[in-house]
Scaffold this active site. Sequence first.
Site, short mmCIF file in Angstrom:
data_model
loop_
_atom_site.label_atom_id
_atom_site.label_comp_id
_atom_site.label_asym_id
_atom_site.label_seq_id
_atom_site.Cartn_x
_atom_site.Cartn_y
_atom_site.Cartn_z
N SER A 102 48.62 -37.40 -37.47
CA SER A 102 48.40 -36.39 -38.50
C SER A 102 49.16 -36.64 -39.80
CB SER A 102 48.77 -35.00 -37.97
OG SER A 102 50.17 -34.88 -37.78
N LYS B 163 55.03 -31.93 -40.32
CA LYS B 163 54.04 -31.65 -41.37
C LYS B 163 54.74 -31.59 -42.72
CE LYS B 163 50.95 -30.92 -38.12
NZ LYS B 163 49.91 -31.93 -37.82
#
Length: 250
Positions: free
Chosen positions: A56, A124
């Site tokens: 990701s 993230k």
Amino acid sequence: MATDSGDGTTGKHVAGDARKRRPLWQETILLLVVALALAVVLKAFFVQAFYIPSASMEPGLIKNDRILVERVSTWGGGRPQRGDVVVFDDPGGWLPPSSAGPANPLARAMADIGIYPEGGHLVKRVIGVEGDVIHCCDDQGRIEVNGQALDEDSYVKDADVVECRGPQGPGDCEWTAGPVPEGHLFVMGDNRTNSEDSSAHMCNADADCNQSPYVPVDLVVGKVFVLIWPADRFGLLHRPATFEDVPDPS
């Protein structure tokens, strides 16, 4: 009265030297205890090791990369800033059961004391902080924060190919999130087409809204500041300059 041992030393000195010397096994155990204590202190207050659990955050961080997270920036009530890459605990249902961390008992024990990369967390990039409104997307496919378009070409995967910079949200390239609640963050992966992030957990007309897309600041472990492995990609992580132009929320 001390006696001369024949080599210029006294019996008292010889006895004292004998008391000062420790067997090798005792010294080894003492060093291990000190090393473990230092590792626990470092993990609790300064630095912690993690590994990247998924794709990701490509292209900057690749699956199984080893990273270090610093906690110093959170001292005194400090909070993550827009553009920071952060590690945080699962807010609830973001991670699959297989992402719990090292399965080997020894590796798990080492992770618990901070001397082995730890799993069971997410990595993230912070896109919005409390009060921010995030919109996807402008006519050039760019994410907007408080009306300011972000230039993310330097870190978003396939920036010259993807239609927009936030395709995981409801309606793909047309959604708005915020204002971000107090004490929360809106986060996204750099691999926008393959990231279970805030945009992927937004509610839409076709799904029940039973979870929040925002991450509580209290769940943030710290900010990623260095990629340590593999060695040929070693380097420091910096906050992209584009976030400096984002205005405060109105």
